[in-house]
Design a protein around this motif. Sequence first.
Motif, PDB file in Angstrom:
ATOM      1  N   LEU A   1      33.947 -18.747 -63.652  1.00  0.00           N
ATOM      2  CA  LEU A   1      35.452 -18.750 -64.639  1.00  0.00           C
ATOM      3  C   LEU A   1      36.316 -17.537 -64.159  1.00  0.00           C
ATOM      4  CD1 LEU A   1      36.542 -20.673 -66.732  1.00  0.00           C
ATOM      5  CD2 LEU A   1      35.357 -19.636 -68.596  1.00  0.00           C
ATOM      6  N   THR A   2      35.606 -16.570 -64.815  1.00  0.00           N
ATOM      7  CA  THR A   2      36.304 -15.515 -64.873  1.00  0.00           C
ATOM      8  C   THR A   2      37.103 -15.030 -62.845  1.00  0.00           C
ATOM      9  OG1 THR A   2      35.162 -13.559 -66.005  1.00  0.00           O
ATOM     10  CG2 THR A   2      36.621 -12.615 -64.439  1.00  0.00           C
ATOM     11  N   GLU A   3      36.564 -15.181 -61.746  1.00  0.00           N
ATOM     12  CA  GLU A   3      37.005 -15.229 -60.879  1.00  0.00           C
ATOM     13  C   GLU A   3      37.706 -16.359 -60.749  1.00  0.00           C
ATOM     14  OE1 GLU A   3      36.420 -14.852 -55.724  1.00  0.00           O
ATOM     15  OE2 GLU A   3      34.335 -14.517 -57.508  1.00  0.00           O
ATOM     16  N   LEU A   4      37.759 -17.536 -60.832  1.00  0.00           N
ATOM     17  CA  LEU A   4      38.451 -18.689 -61.124  1.00  0.00           C
ATOM     18  C   LEU A   4      40.066 -18.382 -61.230  1.00  0.00           C
ATOM     19  CD1 LEU A   4      38.978 -20.745 -59.435  1.00  0.00           C
ATOM     20  CD2 LEU A   4      38.184 -22.540 -61.505  1.00  0.00           C
ATOM     21  N   VAL A   5      39.598 -17.965 -62.597  1.00  0.00           N
ATOM     22  CA  VAL A   5      41.232 -17.867 -63.711  1.00  0.00           C
ATOM     23  C   VAL A   5      41.984 -16.380 -63.072  1.00  0.00           C
ATOM     24  CG1 VAL A   5      42.205 -17.109 -65.903  1.00  0.00           C
ATOM     25  CG2 VAL A   5      40.056 -18.340 -65.100  1.00  0.00           C
ATOM     26  N   GLU A   6      41.102 -15.068 -62.379  1.00  0.00           N
ATOM     27  CA  GLU A   6      41.803 -14.340 -61.677  1.00  0.00           C
ATOM     28  C   GLU A   6      42.479 -14.709 -60.514  1.00  0.00           C
ATOM     29  OE1 GLU A   6      39.223 -11.167 -61.591  1.00  0.00           O
ATOM     30  OE2 GLU A   6      39.230 -10.881 -63.731  1.00  0.00           O
ATOM     31  N   LEU A   7      41.685 -15.768 -60.063  1.00  0.00           N
ATOM     32  CA  LEU A   7      41.963 -15.915 -58.987  1.00  0.00           C
ATOM     33  C   LEU A   7      43.415 -17.295 -58.882  1.00  0.00           C
ATOM     34  CD1 LEU A   7      42.091 -16.137 -55.079  1.00  0.00           C
ATOM     35  CD2 LEU A   7      40.528 -18.491 -55.688  1.00  0.00           C
ATOM     36  N   CYS A   8      43.877 -17.673 -59.377  1.00  0.00           N
ATOM     37  CA  CYS A   8      45.006 -18.778 -59.527  1.00  0.00           C
ATOM     38  C   CYS A   8      45.774 -17.746 -60.484  1.00  0.00           C
ATOM     39  CB  CYS A   8      44.682 -19.765 -60.449  1.00  0.00           C
ATOM     40  SG  CYS A   8      43.115 -20.999 -59.243  1.00  0.00           S
ATOM     41  N   ALA A   9      45.589 -16.858 -61.117  1.00  0.00           N
ATOM     42  CA  ALA A   9      46.938 -16.146 -61.719  1.00  0.00           C
ATOM     43  C   ALA A   9      47.940 -15.595 -60.753  1.00  0.00           C
ATOM     44  CB  ALA A   9      46.322 -15.820 -63.071  1.00  0.00           C
ATOM     45  N   GLY A  10      47.166 -15.165 -59.519  1.00  0.00           N
ATOM     46  CA  GLY A  10      47.732 -14.161 -58.600  1.00  0.00           C
ATOM     47  C   GLY A  10      48.075 -15.366 -57.373  1.00  0.00           C
TER      48      GLY A  10
ATOM     49  N   ALA B   1      45.106 -19.354 -53.626  1.00  0.00           N
ATOM     50  CA  ALA B   1      44.301 -19.835 -54.490  1.00  0.00           C
ATOM     51  C   ALA B   1      43.939 -21.118 -54.228  1.00  0.00           C
ATOM     52  CB  ALA B   1      44.727 -20.064 -56.040  1.00  0.00           C
ATOM     53  N   ARG B   2      45.928 -21.933 -53.922  1.00  0.00           N
ATOM     54  CA  ARG B   2      45.111 -22.970 -53.275  1.00  0.00           C
ATOM     55  C   ARG B   2      44.504 -22.891 -51.527  1.00  0.00           C
ATOM     56  NH1 ARG B   2      48.752 -25.881 -49.816  1.00  0.00           N
ATOM     57  NH2 ARG B   2      50.461 -24.080 -49.268  1.00  0.00           N
ATOM     58  N   GLU B   3      44.171 -22.432 -51.208  1.00  0.00           N
ATOM     59  CA  GLU B   3      43.401 -21.730 -49.563  1.00  0.00           C
ATOM     60  C   GLU B   3      41.875 -22.146 -49.795  1.00  0.00           C
ATOM     61  OE1 GLU B   3      43.031 -19.263 -45.549  1.00  0.00           O
ATOM     62  OE2 GLU B   3      44.769 -18.992 -46.910  1.00  0.00           O
ATOM     63  N   ALA B   4      41.575 -20.832 -50.479  1.00  0.00           N
ATOM     64  CA  ALA B   4      40.349 -20.950 -50.880  1.00  0.00           C
ATOM     65  C   ALA B   4      39.870 -22.336 -51.523  1.00  0.00           C
ATOM     66  CB  ALA B   4      40.821 -19.520 -52.520  1.00  0.00           C
ATOM     67  N   LEU B   5      40.850 -23.207 -52.570  1.00  0.00           N
ATOM     68  CA  LEU B   5      40.010 -24.613 -53.451  1.00  0.00           C
ATOM     69  C   LEU B   5      40.594 -25.672 -52.002  1.00  0.00           C
ATOM     70  CD1 LEU B   5      41.588 -23.869 -57.101  1.00  0.00           C
ATOM     71  CD2 LEU B   5      39.417 -23.165 -56.136  1.00  0.00           C
ATOM     72  N   GLY B   6      41.115 -25.377 -51.306  1.00  0.00           N
ATOM     73  CA  GLY B   6      41.579 -26.492 -49.915  1.00  0.00           C
ATOM     74  C   GLY B   6      41.955 -28.209 -50.998  1.00  0.00           C
ATOM     75  N   LEU B   7      43.289 -26.801 -51.268  1.00  0.00           N
ATOM     76  CA  LEU B   7      44.177 -27.808 -51.996  1.00  0.00           C
ATOM     77  C   LEU B   7      45.421 -28.130 -51.546  1.00  0.00           C
ATOM     78  CD1 LEU B   7      43.961 -26.665 -56.007  1.00  0.00           C
ATOM     79  CD2 LEU B   7      42.765 -28.609 -54.783  1.00  0.00           C
ATOM     80  N   SER B   8      46.094 -29.189 -50.916  1.00  0.00           N
ATOM     81  CA  SER B   8      46.894 -29.860 -50.416  1.00  0.00           C
ATOM     82  C   SER B   8      48.232 -29.078 -50.959  1.00  0.00           C
ATOM     83  CB  SER B   8      47.066 -31.363 -50.069  1.00  0.00           C
ATOM     84  OG  SER B   8      47.682 -31.898 -51.132  1.00  0.00           O
ATOM     85  N   GLU B   9      49.669 -29.113 -50.816  1.00  0.00           N
ATOM     86  CA  GLU B   9      51.071 -28.677 -50.862  1.00  0.00           C
ATOM     87  C   GLU B   9      50.969 -29.667 -52.417  1.00  0.00           C
ATOM     88  OE1 GLU B   9      54.330 -26.882 -52.087  1.00  0.00           O
ATOM     89  OE2 GLU B   9      52.683 -26.500 -49.997  1.00  0.00           O
ATOM     90  N   GLY B  10      50.948 -30.963 -52.605  1.00  0.00           N
ATOM     91  CA  GLY B  10      50.736 -31.998 -53.666  1.00  0.00           C
ATOM     92  C   GLY B  10      50.096 -31.563 -54.669  1.00  0.00           C
ATOM     93  N   LEU B  11      48.793 -30.862 -54.603  1.00  0.00           N
ATOM     94  CA  LEU B  11      48.513 -29.804 -55.603  1.00  0.00           C
ATOM     95  C   LEU B  11      48.414 -28.918 -56.348  1.00  0.00           C
ATOM     96  CD1 LEU B  11      44.874 -32.375 -54.791  1.00  0.00           C
ATOM     97  CD2 LEU B  11      46.830 -32.870 -55.896  1.00  0.00           C
ATOM     98  N   ARG B  12      49.385 -28.119 -55.540  1.00  0.00           N
ATOM     99  CA  ARG B  12      49.810 -26.962 -56.323  1.00  0.00           C
ATOM    100  C   ARG B  12      49.488 -27.016 -57.690  1.00  0.00           C
ATOM    101  NH1 ARG B  12      52.113 -23.236 -53.808  1.00  0.00           N
ATOM    102  NH2 ARG B  12      53.037 -23.147 -51.229  1.00  0.00           N
TER     103      ARG B  12
END
Length: 260
Positions: A38-47, A52-63
């Motif tokens: 949780l701590t790393e995920l929140v920090e990653l996505c707040a930066g 973050a999108r690359e690490a999570l494997g998310l497409s442009e539409g899932l920003r």
Amino acid sequence: MLVLLPPSEGKASSGRGAPLKPESLSLPGLTAAREAVLTELVELCAGDEDKAREALGLSEGLRGEVAKNAELRTAGARPAGEIYTGVLYDSLGLASLDTAAKRRAARSLLVFSGLWGAVRVTDPIPSYRCSMGVKLPGLGALGAHWRTPMASVLPEAAGSGLVLDLRSAAYAAAWKPKGEVAGRTASVRVLHAPTRKVVSHFNKATKGRIVRSLLASGAEPKGPAELVEALRDLGYVVEAQAPAKSGQSWSLDVLVDEVH
């Protein structure tokens, strides 16, 4: 009976419930491992959003999922059974079960998660996006992160009864039943009877219906052999393969004629 389920990629909105309290979730032996993710995920996505999108494997539409993850500690929480959606959970239909079946669901169902490890359907969690296949920059691959804490916590959760394993491969990698627990574990595949092939959509839908049937009927199989009989009594066509040696799980194929 303990039923192991995969989560769903799609999730309902968090809603207006009180924020998450990680220490209040079931399986408290997983709390430290949950806090680390949780701590790393929140920090990653707040930066950096792109990182973050690359690490999570998310497409442009899932920003938007990145921003949602950044707010996990303050977002409202709802029971996990309301958060997870998709084909399996639609077919399971937790909300429409009667009171007795809902009690059995609360006691029996365990949903695996890249973020939480595993939660019961009554555990309040916020909506999130983090699959078991994610590799976080600091913690690394989540499947590997969860193996050690799961190895000590899950055998106790399994108790002395049947373990019905309906997880997909990515989530099954986080905990593999061993020894005596494996001998009372049944892993299920759903096959299209004429072709003997797994087809993703009706595989998930049938697994949801299987769980619903067991919960609604009140069936309480004590082990894999009893599970086979219970499923056949409920109208399913089941082929079972007992383990060749100790320390292995049973393999069950549920055959379905129609793809739906």
